[in-house]
Design a protein around this motif. Structure first.
Motif, PDB file in Angstrom:
ATOM      1  N   ILE A   1       0.859  -1.185   0.000  1.00  0.00           N
ATOM      2  CA  ILE A   1       0.000   0.000   0.000  1.00  0.00           C
ATOM      3  C   ILE A   1       0.895   1.234   0.000  1.00  0.00           C
ATOM      4  CG2 ILE A   1      -0.280  -0.017   2.533  1.00  0.00           C
ATOM      5  CD1 ILE A   1      -3.250   0.877   1.929  1.00  0.00           C
ATOM      6  N   GLU A   2       0.526   2.216  -0.820  1.00  0.00           N
ATOM      7  CA  GLU A   2       1.273   3.480  -0.856  1.00  0.00           C
ATOM      8  C   GLU A   2       0.461   4.481  -0.050  1.00  0.00           C
ATOM      9  OE1 GLU A   2       1.215   4.148  -5.020  1.00  0.00           O
ATOM     10  OE2 GLU A   2       2.787   2.680  -5.435  1.00  0.00           O
TER      11      GLU A   2
ATOM     12  N   THR B   1       5.373  10.606   1.209  1.00  0.00           N
ATOM     13  CA  THR B   1       4.638   9.384   0.902  1.00  0.00           C
ATOM     14  C   THR B   1       5.476   8.236   1.444  1.00  0.00           C
ATOM     15  OG1 THR B   1       5.756   9.185  -1.198  1.00  0.00           O
ATOM     16  CG2 THR B   1       3.641  10.306  -1.230  1.00  0.00           C
ATOM     17  N   ALA B   2       4.827   7.122   1.703  1.00  0.00           N
ATOM     18  CA  ALA B   2       5.553   5.969   2.237  1.00  0.00           C
ATOM     19  C   ALA B   2       4.983   4.707   1.618  1.00  0.00           C
ATOM     20  CB  ALA B   2       5.414   5.913   3.759  1.00  0.00           C
ATOM     21  N   LYS B   3       5.841   3.705   1.494  1.00  0.00           N
ATOM     22  CA  LYS B   3       5.373   2.389   1.054  1.00  0.00           C
ATOM     23  C   LYS B   3       5.284   1.517   2.294  1.00  0.00           C
ATOM     24  CE  LYS B   3       7.126   2.215  -3.723  1.00  0.00           C
ATOM     25  NZ  LYS B   3       6.240   3.315  -4.038  1.00  0.00           N
ATOM     26  N   ALA B   4       4.216   0.744   2.381  1.00  0.00           N
ATOM     27  CA  ALA B   4       4.041  -0.113   3.552  1.00  0.00           C
ATOM     28  C   ALA B   4       3.288  -1.360   3.111  1.00  0.00           C
ATOM     29  CB  ALA B   4       3.271   0.632   4.640  1.00  0.00           C
TER      30      ALA B   4
ATOM     31  N   VAL C   1       3.934   1.720   9.388  1.00  0.00           N
ATOM     32  CA  VAL C   1       4.721   2.607   8.534  1.00  0.00           C
ATOM     33  C   VAL C   1       5.975   3.063   9.270  1.00  0.00           C
ATOM     34  CG1 VAL C   1       4.688   4.769   7.237  1.00  0.00           C
ATOM     35  CG2 VAL C   1       2.607   3.416   7.447  1.00  0.00           C
ATOM     36  N   ASP C   2       7.127   2.901   8.626  1.00  0.00           N
ATOM     37  CA  ASP C   2       8.365   3.451   9.190  1.00  0.00           C
ATOM     38  C   ASP C   2       8.279   4.962   9.163  1.00  0.00           C
ATOM     39  OD1 ASP C   2       9.647   1.124   9.808  1.00  0.00           O
ATOM     40  OD2 ASP C   2      10.460   0.867   7.793  1.00  0.00           O
ATOM     41  N   ASN C   3       8.683   5.579  10.253  1.00  0.00           N
ATOM     42  CA  ASN C   3       8.498   7.022  10.404  1.00  0.00           C
ATOM     43  C   ASN C   3       9.768   7.649  10.974  1.00  0.00           C
ATOM     44  OD1 ASN C   3       7.045   9.462  10.472  1.00  0.00           O
ATOM     45  ND2 ASN C   3       6.384   9.091  12.576  1.00  0.00           N
TER      46      ASN C   3
ATOM     47  N   GLY D   1      -2.889  11.212  14.538  1.00  0.00           N
ATOM     48  CA  GLY D   1      -4.023  12.131  14.484  1.00  0.00           C
ATOM     49  C   GLY D   1      -4.257  12.696  13.096  1.00  0.00           C
ATOM     50  N   LEU D   2      -3.226  12.664  12.221  1.00  0.00           N
ATOM     51  CA  LEU D   2      -3.414  13.227  10.874  1.00  0.00           C
ATOM     52  C   LEU D   2      -4.061  12.195   9.946  1.00  0.00           C
ATOM     53  CD1 LEU D   2      -0.063  15.133  10.242  1.00  0.00           C
ATOM     54  CD2 LEU D   2      -2.234  16.041  11.065  1.00  0.00           C
ATOM     55  N   PHE D   3      -4.852  12.703   9.013  1.00  0.00           N
ATOM     56  CA  PHE D   3      -5.481  11.843   8.010  1.00  0.00           C
ATOM     57  C   PHE D   3      -4.528  11.596   6.846  1.00  0.00           C
ATOM     58  CE2 PHE D   3      -9.305  13.780   9.963  1.00  0.00           C
ATOM     59  CZ  PHE D   3      -9.900  12.603  10.375  1.00  0.00           C
ATOM     60  N   VAL D   4      -4.617  10.421   6.261  1.00  0.00           N
ATOM     61  CA  VAL D   4      -3.801  10.095   5.088  1.00  0.00           C
ATOM     62  C   VAL D   4      -4.680   9.373   4.078  1.00  0.00           C
ATOM     63  CG1 VAL D   4      -1.611   9.868   6.312  1.00  0.00           C
ATOM     64  CG2 VAL D   4      -3.106   7.903   6.115  1.00  0.00           C
ATOM     65  N   SER D   5      -4.173   9.278   2.846  1.00  0.00           N
ATOM     66  CA  SER D   5      -4.872   8.439   1.878  1.00  0.00           C
ATOM     67  C   SER D   5      -3.941   7.296   1.501  1.00  0.00           C
ATOM     68  CB  SER D   5      -5.285   9.245   0.654  1.00  0.00           C
ATOM     69  OG  SER D   5      -4.153   9.778   0.053  1.00  0.00           O
TER      70      SER D   5
END
Length: 281
Positions: A144-145, A154-157, A179-181, A189-193
């Motif tokens: 999932i991106e 952006t991150a790949k997970a 997700v590696d951060n 708390g933040l929204f992502v797609s």
């Protein structure tokens, strides 16, 4: 008759060069469809530690505020014990960030009280909502991106977990990615797609998405027939199927090996509407 839109556009060799069209051959493609999901970042609960007193007593010192960075061994809180009236330090057993603080100076605290919550945010969870029609498309270990809603990283997970239990009020289900951060950009708390990569689908005939133009609300693709003077481009009505980022399946209207216009196909649409206008006077 056979799905043509009447008019064709004829371009001589000079015009053809100037139009800068890209001509491709229709054929079979492995579509790589994606499923768009909305999610929210949460702390990785396997990396969250609750800080409690060892003995009941009164809070004499607080060294870390909400949002403070904490290393292993840092003194978080100093408490004066009820029994011995001596002060003792509570040290952190993890490195991370204070994500919750429920303690104030001079307050009396008991053994089970939570004083602070420390989270290692170098990896976070992203919890996605999945609707019933999409349940069967997802499986664990799927790529999932993930991207922040505004701009940003952006991150790949991978999807690590799919909840067996639905969420009643939204009639949805939870799919979780880890997700590696390392830079702390993904803040709880933040929204992502998310774009989950689904199983590849081999289709018999596909064209590039930018080949499709709409004339009178119907999708068409321009087919090229060469002649000695130049090329004739005929808009063919098409029936479209599933798509991915680049390609869309054509159920009907184009045969394999037919040459069609992808880049700049809108030029032909513009040319066609000029011709139509000229003929209507």
């Amino acid at each position: 008759g056979d799905g043509e839109m009447g008019e064709a556009v004829i371009l001589d060799k000079t015009k053809l060069k100037n139009a800068n069209l890209t001509i491709e051959t229709a054929g079979s493609v492995a579509l790589k469809p994606k499923l768009s999901l909305n999610g929210i970042i949460t702390p990785n609960e396997e990396k969250v530690v609750n800080i409690s007193p060892r003995y009941s007593g009164v809070v004499r010192k607080i060294n870390k505020r909400l949002g403070s960075r904490v290393e292993i061994g840092d003194v978080l809180v100093t408490i004066e014990s009820d029994q011995s009236l001596k002060q003792y330090d509570i040290k952190s057993s993890v490195s991370g960030t204070v994500i919750n603080r429920r303690v104030s100076l001079g307050e009396h605290v008991d053994l089970n009280d939570k004083l602070m919550v420390i989270a290692d945010l170098s990896s976070v969870w992203v919890d996605f909502r999945v609707y019933p029609r999409d349940f069967k498309k997802l499986k664990t270990n799927q790529d999932i991106e993930i991207s922040m809603l505004s701009v940003g990283p952006t991150a790949k997970a991978k999807i690590e977990y799919i909840s067996p239990i639905g969420i009643r009020d939204t009639q949805s289900m939870l799919a979780r990615a880890v997700v590696d951060n390392p830079n702390g950009n993904f803040r709880p708390g933040l929204f992502v797609s998310g774009q989950a990569l689904l199983t590849e689908q081999k289709v018999f005939v596909a064209v590039r998405k930018n080949a499709v133009q709409y004339i009178e609300g119907k999708p068409v693709v321009f087919i090229e027939e060469k002649s000695s003077e130049g090329s004739k481009f005929t808009p063919k009505n098409v029936e479209l199927g599933p798509s991915d980022d680049k390609y869309v399946e054509v159920y009907f209207g184009i045969l394999p090996e037919q040459r069609y216009v992808s880049d700049n196909s809108f030029m032909l649409k513009a040319e066609l509407s000029k011709n139509m206008a000229a003929h209507s006077h």
